[in-house]
Design an enzyme around this catalytic site. Structure first.
Site, mmCIF file in Angstrom:
data_model
loop_
_atom_site.group_PDB
_atom_site.id
_atom_site.type_symbol
_atom_site.label_atom_id
_atom_site.label_comp_id
_atom_site.label_asym_id
_atom_site.label_seq_id
_atom_site.Cartn_x
_atom_site.Cartn_y
_atom_site.Cartn_z
ATOM 1 N N ASP A 8 8.717 53.080 27.491
ATOM 2 C CA ASP A 8 8.959 53.651 28.817
ATOM 3 C C ASP A 8 10.433 53.424 29.164
ATOM 4 O OD1 ASP A 8 9.236 51.078 29.855
ATOM 5 O OD2 ASP A 8 7.556 51.219 31.258
ATOM 6 N N CYS A 65 7.728 48.375 26.718
ATOM 7 C CA CYS A 65 7.952 48.658 28.135
ATOM 8 C C CYS A 65 8.812 47.509 28.661
ATOM 9 C CB CYS A 65 6.644 48.848 28.903
ATOM 10 S SG CYS A 65 5.607 47.374 29.063
ATOM 11 N N GLY A 66 8.959 47.395 29.962
ATOM 12 C CA GLY A 66 9.854 46.371 30.497
ATOM 13 C C GLY A 66 9.476 44.974 30.039
ATOM 14 N N THR A 67 8.220 44.624 30.240
ATOM 15 C CA THR A 67 7.739 43.304 29.807
ATOM 16 C C THR A 67 7.006 43.349 28.472
ATOM 17 O OG1 THR A 67 5.656 43.700 30.942
ATOM 18 C CG2 THR A 67 7.386 42.546 32.199
ATOM 19 N N HIS A 98 -3.107 36.732 10.543
ATOM 20 C CA HIS A 98 -4.451 36.352 10.999
ATOM 21 C C HIS A 98 -5.185 37.463 11.749
ATOM 22 C CE1 HIS A 98 -3.709 31.696 10.837
ATOM 23 N NE2 HIS A 98 -3.408 32.314 9.720
ATOM 24 N N HIS A 133 -10.165 35.378 8.090
ATOM 25 C CA HIS A 133 -9.555 36.162 9.173
ATOM 26 C C HIS A 133 -10.139 37.585 9.220
ATOM 27 C CE1 HIS A 133 -6.939 32.817 9.672
ATOM 28 N NE2 HIS A 133 -6.503 32.913 8.437
#
Ligand code: RB5
Length: 146
Positions: A8, A65-67, A98, A133
């Site tokens: 974004d 995205c931003g975070t 894993h 796993h």
């Protein structure tokens, strides 16, 4: 390896630096946008990138995205996607070894290009370890049918 990527407006610059790292790794990159500073909704980007992965047109995806939080949440709503938000290399290695993550999420307002480069190089060079796993990843995927 074919890799789909999308971001974004919060991660335009980081997407470009990640693409350079992917190119160095020999990836064939399909950039699904966004390409301008205009505001877009990250779930739409997650949907586009993940459709490439679930269809098999791309082996893996990168979403930003931003975070990295919103777009990873959105990606993990899509059947067949195991998206890992990683901000350092150890998590990136474990996400592959894993969890067999098939999509990497990054935060454009969290990571600088050097750290993101480490994360990307690790994610795209680490193999899934399988074994116990694989059983656990199978149980994750079974949750989609409950
Ligand atoms: C957009 O401003 C921002 O909310 C988005 O990039 C992301 O950080 C959401 O998780």
């Amino acid at each position: 390896m074919k890799i789909a990527i999308g971001c974004d407006h919060g991660a335009l610059a980081l997407k470009e630096s990640v693409k350079k790292v992917l190119a160095e790794l020999g990836a064939e990159i399909n950039d699904l946008g966004t390409f301008t500073e205009g505001s877009v909704d990250y779930p739409d980007i997650a949907e586009k990138v993940c459709a490439e992965v679930t269809s098999g047109r791309a082996e893996r995806g990168v979403v930003l995205c931003g975070t990295g939080i919103g777009i990873s949440i959105a990606a993990n709503k899509i059947r067949g996607i195991r998206c890992a938000l990683c901000s350092e290399a150890y998590s990136a290695r474990m996400a592959r070894a894993h969890n067999d993550a098939n999509v990497l999420a990054l935060g454009g307002r969290v990571l600088g290009p050097e750290l993101a480069g480490d994360v990307v190089r690790t994610f795209f060079t680490q193999d899934f370890e399988g074994g116990r796993h694989a059983r656990r990843v199978g149980k994750i995927m079974a949750l989609e049918n409950k």
